[in-house]
Write an enzyme that holds these catalytic residues in place. Structure first.
Site, mmCIF file in Angstrom:
data_model
loop_
_atom_site.group_PDB
_atom_site.id
_atom_site.type_symbol
_atom_site.label_atom_id
_atom_site.label_comp_id
_atom_site.label_asym_id
_atom_site.label_seq_id
_atom_site.Cartn_x
_atom_site.Cartn_y
_atom_site.Cartn_z
ATOM 1 C CD1 TRP A 68 -0.157 -1.416 3.120
ATOM 2 C CD2 TRP A 68 0.443 0.719 3.220
ATOM 3 N NE1 TRP A 68 0.865 -1.418 4.165
ATOM 4 C CE2 TRP A 68 1.345 -0.069 4.308
ATOM 5 C CE3 TRP A 68 0.970 1.959 3.269
ATOM 6 C CZ2 TRP A 68 1.797 0.808 5.397
ATOM 7 C CZ3 TRP A 68 1.576 2.700 4.080
ATOM 8 C CH2 TRP A 68 2.163 1.940 5.183
ATOM 9 C CG ASN A 69 5.159 1.163 0.751
ATOM 10 O OD1 ASN A 69 4.785 0.471 -0.211
ATOM 11 N ND2 ASN A 69 6.469 1.060 1.314
ATOM 12 C CE LYS A 96 -4.473 -9.569 -1.595
ATOM 13 N NZ LYS A 96 -4.166 -8.247 -1.157
ATOM 14 N N GLY A 150 6.532 -6.556 0.515
ATOM 15 C CA GLY A 150 5.789 -6.564 1.561
ATOM 16 C C GLY A 150 6.734 -6.827 2.896
ATOM 17 C CB SER A 151 5.758 -7.771 6.303
ATOM 18 O OG SER A 151 5.140 -9.052 6.251
ATOM 19 C CD GLU A 189 11.212 -3.716 -1.806
ATOM 20 O OE1 GLU A 189 11.463 -3.758 -0.357
ATOM 21 O OE2 GLU A 189 10.670 -2.994 -2.240
ATOM 22 C CG LEU A 190 10.972 -9.891 1.754
ATOM 23 C CD1 LEU A 190 11.448 -11.452 2.287
ATOM 24 C CD2 LEU A 190 9.548 -10.111 1.415
ATOM 25 C CB CYS A 192 10.932 -1.021 2.174
ATOM 26 S SG CYS A 192 9.140 -1.674 1.781
ATOM 27 C CD GLU A 243 10.694 -1.965 7.378
ATOM 28 O OE1 GLU A 243 11.134 -1.425 6.290
ATOM 29 O OE2 GLU A 243 9.618 -3.010 7.542
ATOM 30 C CD GLU A 300 10.197 -5.416 -7.507
ATOM 31 O OE1 GLU A 300 9.985 -4.838 -6.679
ATOM 32 O OE2 GLU A 300 9.374 -6.216 -8.113
HETATM 33 C C1 SIN Z 1 9.468 0.601 -0.781
HETATM 34 O O1 SIN Z 1 9.248 1.331 0.050
HETATM 35 O O2 SIN Z 1 9.104 -0.703 -1.170
HETATM 36 C C2 SIN Z 1 9.766 1.385 -2.208
HETATM 37 C C3 SIN Z 1 10.377 2.618 -1.927
HETATM 38 C C4 SIN Z 1 11.064 3.094 -3.148
HETATM 39 O O3 SIN Z 1 10.941 2.561 -4.438
HETATM 40 O O4 SIN Z 1 11.681 3.979 -3.120
#
Ligand code: SIN
Length: 486
Positions: free
Chosen positions: A154-155, A178, A234-235, A256-257, A290, A387, A464
Site C-alpha cells: 500500500w505504501n 493482488k 511487503g513484510s 522485496e521485504l 522500506c 521498521e 527489480e
Molecule cells: C518501498 O518502500 O518498497 C519502495 C520505495 C522506493 O521505491 O523508493
C-alpha cells in the site's frame, strides 16, 4: 475526488480483460478522513482461477510478439500514465494519504518503469558459447517465465505494480495482480489504462480483496501450478510464508521485504546535505517506505549541531491531508500503523532516549502523527530492531567508523543503507563493508528505474528495476546443436 477522467475510478475486478462485478464488496477508506471513498469487489479463489486461465491464453500469444511490439505497448502505457498524472495522483492520495506532490512524483516514477522496460524489451540478448566439440554449437536463449503473480504493498500503490508489470510485459509474460487491501484503486486505474492500450485481454488481471481475503488469495496464487513466478513486496514475515507456499510448485520467487536502514553521518560530512538526505529519506511518504532511514547514527563531533539543525527542519513540516496544498506529512495508513509509531517512541523513551519534538498523535486526530525527533536512542530499542514506518527520527551517537559499521550490520535485514562523508577513501571502504543490497553515499534518495532495487539477508531475493529486473522474468534455455560436421 474530482477527476477529469471519471472512467479511471474503477471498483470491479479486472479479469481476462473484462470488468467483473461482485456482490461481495469492501470499503476503501481515505486515511485522512476515515471516510469510505469506494466499495471495491472482493475476489475469490474462482476469480484467481479465471484470471490465471485467461493469462495463460494471452501469454501464449504475447510471448510470440516482437520486442518492438512489446516496446510500443510499454511506451504507450508510460505515455498514458503521464497523460493522466493528475487524476492518478488524486486517486492515489485519496486511498493512501501521501501529499499530492508526492503522489504525482510516484506516478512519474511508475511511468519511468514502463519507459525503462520499453527500452530494455529490445535488449533481451542471448549468448553463444565456444563449443566443446567441433560439430556442435552452443546457444543460450532467454525465454519468458510464463504467467506470473504479483502481490504489492500500500505504501507505493502505483509504482510497485509498475516495477513488476513492466518487466513482465517486456519479457513476454502475463501477470495476475493482488494489490494491497488498502489501496486497490490505483491498481484498478492502471488496469483501466491497460484495457485502453494495445495489450491482449488477459495479459494483466487484478484480483482485489480485503484483509480477510488476503491470505486465501495469496495461497491460491502460490499454489497454482500454472503460475511460474511470484513477485512480492511487503513484510519479511509474509514473504517467508509465501516463499514456503511457492516451494510446493517450485516457482521463481522475487521478494522485496522489510528493511532496517542505517543512516550514518560522519564528522566530515557536508551537514546541510546530510540533513536534506535524512529529511527525504526519513519523512518521504510520512516515513512509510522500506528504504526509510530507521537508525540514524551521528558521529560525536557533529551530534549536537546536527540535532539542532534537524530539529528546525522537522518542526517546519506541515501535517495535513495529502489533498491540501502545502501539506508535507500526510496521515499514516491505519490506526495500527499509528500505534506502532507511538509504541516505538514510548519504548525508546523508557530506555533513556530524549524527546526533542513531537512524540504524539497530532491534534488533527485520526492517524496523523506529529513529526518526531528523539536523541540518544539505544541499540536495544524497538526503533533499532524493527521498521518504525512513521515520521519519527531517532538519533544515536557514535565515535568510530569501525563501531558504527558493526552496529549498522547488526540486524537480520539488509535492504538499504546510507552514509554521508567527504572522505573519498571512507566512501569506498564503508560502502563495501555495509551488508546491504543498496547504499546511498551522500544522498538519501536512491530509487530510480535504471538501478537494481533489492536486498540481502532477510530483506529479500532478486532485484527489480534495471536490466537485472528483466532477467527475473526470463528463464535461461541452453540449446546444443549437434551433427554440424567439421
Ligand atoms: C518501498 O518502500 O518498497 C519502495 C520505495 C522506493 O521505491 O523508493
Amino acid at each position: 475526488m474530482q477527476l477529469s477522467d471519471a472512467g479511471l475510478l474503477k471498483t470491479d475486478l479486472f479479469i481476462g480483460g473484462r470488468w467483473s462485478p461482485s456482490n461481495a464488496r469492501y470499503d476503501v477508506i481515505d486515511p485522512a478522513t476515515g471516510q469510505t471513498i469506494a466499495e471495491v469487489a472482493r475476489a475469490t479463489e474462482e476469480s484467481v482461477d479465471a484470471a490465471v486461465t485467461a493469462a495463460q491464453v494471452a501469454q501464449r500469444k504475447w510471448r510470440d510478439t516482437t520486442a518492438t511490439q512489446r516496446r510500443d505497448a510499454l511506451a504507450g502505457l508510460a505515455d498514458a500514465l503521464l497523460a493522466h498524472e493528475a487524476d492518478l495522483a488524486a486517486i492515489l492520495t485519496a486511498e493512501q494519504g501521501k501529499p499530492l506532490a508526492e503522489a504525482a512524483g510516484e506516478i512519474r516514477y511508475a511511468a519511468g518503469f514502463f519507459r525503462w522496460f520499453a527500452e530494455e524489451a529490445r535488449r533481451v540478448y542471448g549468448e553463444t558459447i565456444p563449443a566443446h566439440r567441433p560439430d556442435a554449437r552452443l546457444l543460450v536463449q532467454r525465454q519468458p517465465v510464463g504467467v506470473g503473480a504479483a502481490i504489492t504493498p500500500w505504501n507505493f500503490p502505483s509504482a510497485m505494480i509498475a516495477r513488476k508489470l513492466a518487466p513482465a510485459i517486456a519479457a513476454g509474460c502475463a501477470l495476475v495482480l493482488k494489490p494491497a487491501e488498502d489501496t486497490p484503486l490505483s491498481a484498478l486505474a492502471l488496469a483501466e489504462l491497460v484495457a485502453r492500450a494495445d495489450i491482449p485481454s488477459g495479459l494483466f488481471s487484478v484480483v482485489a480483496g480485503n484483509r480477510d481475503d488476503a491470505s486465501r488469495l495469496g495461497t491460491a496464487l502460490c499454489l497454482d501450478p500454472r503460475i511460474r513466478k511470484l513477485s512480492f513486496t511487503g513484510s519479511t514475515r509474509v514473504g517467508k510464508l509465501l516463499l514456503e507456499q511457492c516451494a510446493s510448485t517450485v516457482k521463481r520467487v522475487s521478494l522485496e521485504l522489510g528493511g532496517n536502514a542505517p543512516f550514518i553521518v560522519f564528522d566530515d560530512a557536508d551537514l546541510e546535505a546530510a540533513i536534506d538526505g535524512v529529511m527525504v529519506c526519513k519523512f518521504r511518504n510520512s516515513g512509510q517506505t522500506c528504504v526509510s532511514a530507521n537508525r540514524i547514527y551521528v558521529q560525536a563531533g557533529v551530534y549536537d549541531e546536527f540535532t539542532s539543525r534537524l530539529h528546525e527542519r522537522i518542526d517546519a513540516l506541515v501535517v495535513g491531508p495529502g489533498a491540501d496544498a502545502g501539506s508535507t506529512i500526510g496521515p499514516l495508513i491505519t490506526t495500527a500503523a499509528l500505534k506502532k509509531v507511538e509504541q516505538h517512541v514510548t519504548d525508546a523513551r523508557s530506555q533513556g532516549a530524549k524527546l526533542i519534538t513531537g512524540g504524539k498523535p497530532h491534534q488533527r486526530g485520526g492517524t496523523f502523527f506529529v513529526p518526531t525527533l528523539l536523541t540518544d536512542v539505544p541499540d536495544s530499542s524497538l526503533m533499532h530492531s524493527e521498521e518504525t514506518f512513521g515520521p519519527a527520527a531517532g538519533l544515536t551517537p557514535f565515535n568510530t567508523e569501525a563501531e558504527v559499521v558493526q552496529a549498522a550490520n547488526d540486524t537480520p535485514y539488509g535492504l538499504a543503507a546510507y552514509f554521508f562523508t567527504t572522505d573519498l577513501a571512507r566512501s569506498w571502504r564503508v560502502s563495501e563493508n555495509l551488508e546491504s543490497g543498496m547504499v546511498g553515499v551522500n544522498t538519501g534518495l536512491i530509487s530510480t528505474p535504471e538501478a537494481p532495487f533489492g536486498g540481502v539477508k532477510e530483506s529479500g531475493l532478486g532485484r527489480e528495476g534495471s536490466r537485472h529486473g528483466l532477467d527475473e522474468w526470463t528463464d535461461i534455455k541452453y540449446v546444443c546443436v549437434g551433427g554440424l560436421g567439421q
